[in-house]
Structures are given as structure tokens and as C-alpha cells.
Design a protein around this motif. Structure first.
Motif, PDB file in Angstrom:
ATOM      1  N   LEU A   1      -3.103   8.575   8.551  1.00 56.00           N
ATOM      2  CA  LEU A   1      -2.255   9.236   7.662  1.00 56.00           C
ATOM      3  C   LEU A   1      -2.874  10.405   7.385  1.00 56.00           C
TER       4      LEU A   1
ATOM      5  N   PHE B   1       0.813  -1.338   0.037  1.00 51.97           N
ATOM      6  CA  PHE B   1       0.010   0.148  -0.237  1.00 51.97           C
ATOM      7  C   PHE B   1       0.843   1.287   0.108  1.00 51.97           C
ATOM      8  N   TYR B   2       1.805   1.181   0.810  1.00 54.92           N
ATOM      9  CA  TYR B   2       2.714   2.533   0.899  1.00 54.92           C
ATOM     10  C   TYR B   2       3.602   2.691  -0.315  1.00 54.92           C
TER      11      TYR B   2
ATOM     12  N   ARG C   1      -8.608   9.576  -5.288  1.00 57.70           N
ATOM     13  CA  ARG C   1      -8.798   8.100  -5.410  1.00 57.70           C
ATOM     14  C   ARG C   1      -9.444   7.509  -4.154  1.00 57.70           C
TER      15      ARG C   1
ATOM     16  N   LEU D   1      -2.154  13.575   4.635  1.00 55.96           N
ATOM     17  CA  LEU D   1      -1.420  13.954   3.480  1.00 55.96           C
ATOM     18  C   LEU D   1      -1.500  15.495   3.655  1.00 55.96           C
TER      19      LEU D   1
ATOM     20  N   ASP E   1      -4.394   3.775   6.505  1.00 56.19           N
ATOM     21  CA  ASP E   1      -3.614   2.680   5.841  1.00 56.19           C
ATOM     22  C   ASP E   1      -4.843   1.474   6.022  1.00 56.19           C
TER      23      ASP E   1
ATOM     24  N   PHE F   1       2.190   5.959  -2.215  1.00 55.32           N
ATOM     25  CA  PHE F   1       2.992   6.902  -1.952  1.00 55.32           C
ATOM     26  C   PHE F   1       4.367   6.757  -2.338  1.00 55.32           C
TER      27      PHE F   1
ATOM     28  N   LEU G   1       2.358  12.687   5.822  1.00 50.10           N
ATOM     29  CA  LEU G   1       3.345  12.819   4.673  1.00 50.10           C
ATOM     30  C   LEU G   1       3.313  14.127   3.811  1.00 50.10           C
TER      31      LEU G   1
ATOM     32  N   LEU H   1      -6.583  10.021   6.048  1.00 50.35           N
ATOM     33  CA  LEU H   1      -7.128   8.843   5.481  1.00 50.35           C
ATOM     34  C   LEU H   1      -6.382   7.489   6.369  1.00 50.35           C
TER      35      LEU H   1
ATOM     36  N   LEU I   1      10.486   7.066   3.073  1.00 50.61           N
ATOM     37  CA  LEU I   1       9.316   7.871   2.713  1.00 50.61           C
ATOM     38  C   LEU I   1      10.278   9.310   2.779  1.00 50.61           C
ATOM     39  N   GLY I   2      10.691   9.771   1.412  1.00 48.66           N
ATOM     40  CA  GLY I   2      11.657  11.166   1.717  1.00 48.66           C
ATOM     41  C   GLY I   2      12.830  10.857   2.562  1.00 48.66           C
ATOM     42  N   GLN I   3      12.937  11.853   3.217  1.00 50.80           N
ATOM     43  CA  GLN I   3      14.167  11.557   4.406  1.00 50.80           C
ATOM     44  C   GLN I   3      13.703  10.659   5.396  1.00 50.80           C
ATOM     45  N   GLY I   4      12.485  10.279   5.552  1.00 51.15           N
ATOM     46  CA  GLY I   4      11.948   9.575   6.732  1.00 51.15           C
ATOM     47  C   GLY I   4      11.898   8.178   6.706  1.00 51.15           C
TER      48      GLY I   4
ATOM     49  N   MET J   1       5.217  12.118  -5.369  1.00 58.21           N
ATOM     50  CA  MET J   1       6.097  11.815  -4.327  1.00 58.21           C
ATOM     51  C   MET J   1       5.551  12.210  -2.960  1.00 58.21           C
ATOM     52  N   PHE J   2       5.668  11.407  -2.084  1.00 56.16           N
ATOM     53  CA  PHE J   2       5.432  11.809  -0.692  1.00 56.16           C
ATOM     54  C   PHE J   2       6.712  11.429   0.257  1.00 56.16           C
ATOM     55  N   ALA J   3       6.667  12.303   1.144  1.00 58.04           N
ATOM     56  CA  ALA J   3       7.976  12.262   2.260  1.00 58.04           C
ATOM     57  C   ALA J   3       7.341  12.270   3.382  1.00 58.04           C
ATOM     58  N   LEU J   4       7.871  11.751   4.403  1.00 56.39           N
ATOM     59  CA  LEU J   4       7.619  11.664   5.790  1.00 56.39           C
ATOM     60  C   LEU J   4       7.735  13.317   6.178  1.00 56.39           C
TER      61      LEU J   4
END
Lengths: 112, 112
Positions: free
Chosen positions: B98, A20-21, B73, B100, B92, A25, B60, B90, A41-44, B1-4
Motif C-alpha cells: 500500500l 485491518f483496512y 504507528r 499512503l 497489509d 484506514f 490511498l 507499507l 475506501l472513498g470513491q473506490g 479518512m483514506f480513499a482509494l
């Protein structure tokens, strides 16, 4: 000095949740087996753990000196993990679980 | 792109818990009022929120385009917050919450 290292959340379905992640994402799988997964996820970094194995937690990376001082303050014994990292679990005043983790200089694992 | 972007954990005592992270781990307070706090721990950010206001969550950071696609989505409506950020909540597949979040180019707040 401590720094956010990773966040661990729980799932009983490691591969399904990891997928899923990745799909939703764009997470990168750093490590995955049947029992846990480690995602970027990016820097994390996000760890997926099983409820019967680990609590959900926030992991703070520390120096060995700071880890030892924190363990002494909280009367906790530092554990050495199979991958060579060392750490303790403790709770903040609200009951949130924290892991303090030390990566040794020769650590060759998942610090990317 | 997603990042923490940040992790949010719950506490009924915002100042007391913030003080714990400052004292124990050298956290830097980016923002604090009676209802929530935002702390820096190395490259990571930790939000302290109240149980009756926000769920514990992993946030994220995303582009507007990716946020809009994810909202579509999941049939969710994007909310604009007081500080100009936009986002959705949302879950997981395991039920972990999470957020966004999109920071607009003119955002002048807590992205440090």
C-alpha cells in the motif's frame, strides 16, 4: 467506455485483513463472508479474495455492448455470476489480470 | 479518512501497455514518460510502473494528519516526492503493498 470498478487483492485471512483496512484506514465493509470481502475506501472499492479462488485483478465496469465486443475480440465467453453481473477475465500485455464486468439495470447488489 | 487514489500495476513496456488500455478500454493518458504512466479510467486512476522501480500497489489518498499518524504507528519516515506529494509505503497483513499519499494544497500535478 470502461471505468475502474474495483481492485481485488489476495489474502488467506479475509476477516483479519478486512479488519485491518477498517481499523487503519476507515474502510467500510460493503460485504463480507468467509470467502471474500468487499470494502469501500472513498470513491473506490477494494475486494479481498482468496489466492485459491481468484487472481489479484483490476476490474473495469463496462456496458453490455462493450463487454460483448471485448469478449468477441479476445474469443472469450461471458460468464454470468450468481449475483447477476456478467463478465470476463483477460490479461493485459504485461500479464496483469483484468476483469471486465457488466452490472445489469436490475442489479441490486454491491454497486453502492 | 483514506480513499482509494490509484492502483499501480507493473509492466516492462510502459508505452505498449498504455496503448493497450487506450485502445481497448478508452483510457485517458494523464501522464506518460519512458519510466511510468498514469491513466484515467472513469473515476479511477491506473499507474503503470516498472518492476525494477516500484512494486504493484494500491494507493490511498490521505490527509497530512492521517499520513503522519499512520507513519508514526508503523515507524515509517514520510518521503517527499519530486512532485510535492508526500507518502509512505507499507504492507497489509497479507503482504499487499500500500502507498499512503498526501497531496499538498498547492499541488499542481496529476490529481485530475
Amino acid at each position: 467506455m470502461f471505468a475502474l470498478d474495483h481492485v481485488a487483492i489476495q489474502t488467506t485471512d479475509i476477516p483479519g485483513t478486512a479488519e485491518f483496512y477498517v481499523r487503519e484506514f476507515g474502510a467500510e465493509i460493503l460485504y463480507q463472508d468467509k470467502t471474500w470481502a468487499f470494502l469501500r475506501l472513498g470513491q473506490g472499492k477494494l475486494a479481498l479474495v482468496q489466492p485459491n479462488q481468484h487472481p489479484a485483478h483490476v476490474a473495469l465496469r463496462s456496458t453490455l455492448e462493450d463487454l460483448e465486443a471485448a469478449a468477441a475480440r479476445h474469443s472469450l465467453i461471458i460468464k454470468t455470476h450468481r449475483d447477476g453481473t456478467r463478465g470476463i477475465y483477460l490479461s493485459d500485455p504485461a500479464g496483469n489480470v483484468l476483469e471486465l464486468i457488466y452490472y445489469p439495470p436490475d442489479y441490486a447488489g454491491l454497486t453502492l
